[in-house]
Design an enzyme around this catalytic site. Structure first.
Site, mmCIF file in Angstrom:
data_model
loop_
_atom_site.group_PDB
_atom_site.id
_atom_site.type_symbol
_atom_site.label_atom_id
_atom_site.label_comp_id
_atom_site.label_asym_id
_atom_site.label_seq_id
_atom_site.Cartn_x
_atom_site.Cartn_y
_atom_site.Cartn_z
ATOM 1 N N GLU A 121 0.863 -1.192 0.000
ATOM 2 C CA GLU A 121 0.000 0.000 0.000
ATOM 3 C C GLU A 121 0.895 1.235 0.000
ATOM 4 O O GLU A 121 1.275 1.747 1.039
ATOM 5 C CB GLU A 121 -0.933 0.003 1.213
ATOM 6 C CG GLU A 121 -1.966 1.111 1.120
ATOM 7 C CD GLU A 121 -2.839 1.236 2.352
ATOM 8 O OE1 GLU A 121 -3.837 1.957 2.268
ATOM 9 O OE2 GLU A 121 -2.523 0.634 3.394
ATOM 10 N N ALA A 132 -3.664 8.287 6.408
ATOM 11 C CA ALA A 132 -2.792 8.030 7.555
ATOM 12 C C ALA A 132 -1.420 7.524 7.145
ATOM 13 O O ALA A 132 -0.648 7.067 7.984
ATOM 14 C CB ALA A 132 -3.457 7.032 8.495
ATOM 15 N N HIS A 184 -5.563 6.085 -2.356
ATOM 16 C CA HIS A 184 -4.777 7.252 -1.931
ATOM 17 C C HIS A 184 -4.541 8.146 -3.148
ATOM 18 O O HIS A 184 -3.406 8.465 -3.509
ATOM 19 C CB HIS A 184 -3.470 6.813 -1.275
ATOM 20 C CG HIS A 184 -3.681 6.188 0.071
ATOM 21 N ND1 HIS A 184 -3.831 6.915 1.219
ATOM 22 C CD2 HIS A 184 -3.809 4.884 0.441
ATOM 23 C CE1 HIS A 184 -4.034 6.108 2.252
ATOM 24 N NE2 HIS A 184 -4.030 4.866 1.801
ATOM 25 N N HIS A 205 -9.725 0.468 0.096
ATOM 26 C CA HIS A 205 -10.665 1.021 1.086
ATOM 27 C C HIS A 205 -11.569 2.087 0.444
ATOM 28 O O HIS A 205 -11.430 3.272 0.670
ATOM 29 C CB HIS A 205 -10.003 1.513 2.364
ATOM 30 C CG HIS A 205 -8.725 2.278 2.246
ATOM 31 N ND1 HIS A 205 -8.566 3.387 1.434
ATOM 32 C CD2 HIS A 205 -7.525 2.105 2.867
ATOM 33 C CE1 HIS A 205 -7.347 3.856 1.563
ATOM 34 N NE2 HIS A 205 -6.690 3.090 2.416
ATOM 35 N N ASP A 260 -8.171 -3.490 7.324
ATOM 36 C CA ASP A 260 -7.186 -2.406 7.419
ATOM 37 C C ASP A 260 -6.729 -2.294 8.881
ATOM 38 O O ASP A 260 -6.511 -1.211 9.409
ATOM 39 C CB ASP A 260 -7.782 -1.088 6.934
ATOM 40 C CG ASP A 260 -6.727 -0.026 6.628
ATOM 41 O OD1 ASP A 260 -5.518 -0.337 6.724
ATOM 42 O OD2 ASP A 260 -7.099 1.108 6.299
ATOM 43 N N ALA A 294 -6.837 6.113 11.296
ATOM 44 C CA ALA A 294 -5.559 5.502 10.920
ATOM 45 C C ALA A 294 -5.694 3.989 11.020
ATOM 46 O O ALA A 294 -5.296 3.369 12.007
ATOM 47 C CB ALA A 294 -4.440 6.013 11.826
ATOM 48 N N GLY A 295 -6.277 3.374 9.989
ATOM 49 C CA GLY A 295 -6.550 1.954 10.064
ATOM 50 C C GLY A 295 -7.674 1.690 11.046
ATOM 51 O O GLY A 295 -8.449 2.587 11.410
#
Length: 366
Positions: A121, A132, A184, A205, A260, A294-295
């Protein structure tokens, strides 16, 4: 040889009967039957998580023996195989993580989920949509990616298609057997469509860390909803609103779920590492100091309950935790219960409480 009885989710639907297995399934017998007609357990394919950063207090980026703890943590919650997922980081730090992944692949940790390979990732993401991820985004180079692939098998790679050179890179990655996901990204709808035409297969995600849907600028979310066959989504009910999850379920035929998850999964509230970041677990979520998600702390048994709570039938929810992931990776011996398949099996009672997990026929201690 072990034999289980109950409502078995087979590729052709529910069968009420028995399943016999060693490390693979040797026989399956029964009759087609709606589970509503009895009170027996659900026997489902073991869950496959294609986006795992950590668990049990350990992080994939640590390398070394971190995956021993991570795979045991997730196996206790029904995950029988997974992709170890890296963070955007300097090259040397990624190499340390990949060496740890290769160690875990070479010999499965007893009572742990099987590590199938790597989800890279980043670092080939848009620096304007880090989410994040640490700020080490850079342009993708095939030579660097090939070098990473020599350290551990790269199964999935997330990239931002609008970054210079990335659109052309997709075909080379697909030719190497790597599944390319879009994420992202600040890319447009048109960028997303073009990337799919070049061979990208999924979205990382969905909804998070990508250009949003607007009726005049559909963005990367719009490209996914209009054109994707596969996309991953985090169903912790924090990352994505239930209404958005339902929209994605209607639009994307093989929408599948990931955790995640971070080192905080399976742990009490407190501070944990996520790559170079320190993140805080509290109130069921994991966040950076500025409040950015963040996850997650999600596990896939919880994901099953969340999906059913949103109105999905158990069989539909289960396929989104196992079967579609296996299909996306091109695996025909996982994510299904059939003779000859790996004996990756999860057993749930009728209240969706996890009762037992088998990884390649081995019972995972509770």
């Amino acid at each position: 040889m072990t034999t289980l009885r109950g409502n078995i989710l087979t590729p052709s639907g529910w069968q009420h009967g028995s399943l016999a297995f060693g490390d693979t399934i040797s026989s399956l017998s029964g009759i087609a039957a709606d589970p509503a007609g009895n009170g027996d357990d659900y026997l489902l394919p073991g869950f496959i998580d294609l986006h795992v950063h950590g668990g049990g207090g350990r992080d994939v980026m640590e390398g070394g023996d971190a995956l021993d703890t991570i795979t045991r943590t997730h196996a206790r919650h029904g995950t029988t195989s997974l992709l170890a997922t890296t963070m955007t980081a300097p090259k040397r730090e990624i190499e340390v993580a990949l060496a740890g992944v290769q160690r875990a692949i070479a010999q499965r940790t007893p009572a742990g989920a099987r590590v199938l390979g790597v989800h890279l990732e980043g670092p080939y993401i848009n620096p304007g949509k880090l989410g994040a991820q640490p700020n080490f985004a850079r342009d993708g180079l095939l030579a660097e990616i090939a070098g990473f692939g020599e350290l551990a098998p790269l199964k999935v790679l997330t990239l931002a298609p609008e970054v210079q050179g990335h659109m052309e890179l997709i075909g080379d990655l697909v030719a190497r057997g790597i599944r390319v996901q879009l994420g992202h990204t600040l890319g447009s709808y048109e960028d997303g469509v073009q990337a799919l035409e070049h061979g990208a297969i999924s979205f990382t995600h969905l909804f998070n860390a990508m250009s949003a849907l607007h009726h005049r600028e559909p963005g990367m979310v719009g490209a996914a909803l209009a054109h994707a066959e596969y996309a991953e989504l985090i169903p912790d009910l924090l990352h994505v609103h239930p209404g958005a999850i339902k929209a994605a379920l209607r639009a994307i035929p093989k929408l599948y779920c990931v955790t995640d998850s971070t080192a905080a999964a399976g742990m009490p509230d407190g501070n944990y590492k996520l790559g170079r970041h320190t993140v805080t677990k509290c109130m069921g979520g994991v966040r950076l100091p500025d409040g950015t998600l963040a996850g997650s702390t999600l596990t896939l048994d919880e994901a099953l309950r969340n999906l059913v709570g949103l109105g999905l039938e158990v069989d539909d929810a289960a396929r989104r935790l196992s079967t579609y992931q296996a299909e996306m990776l091109g695996l025909d011996d996982r994510g299904v219960l059939k003779p000859g398949a790996r004996a990756d099996i999860v057993v749930f009672d009728r209240n969706l409480r996890l009762k037992a997990v088998y990884v390649e026929g081995e019972l995972v201690p509770a």
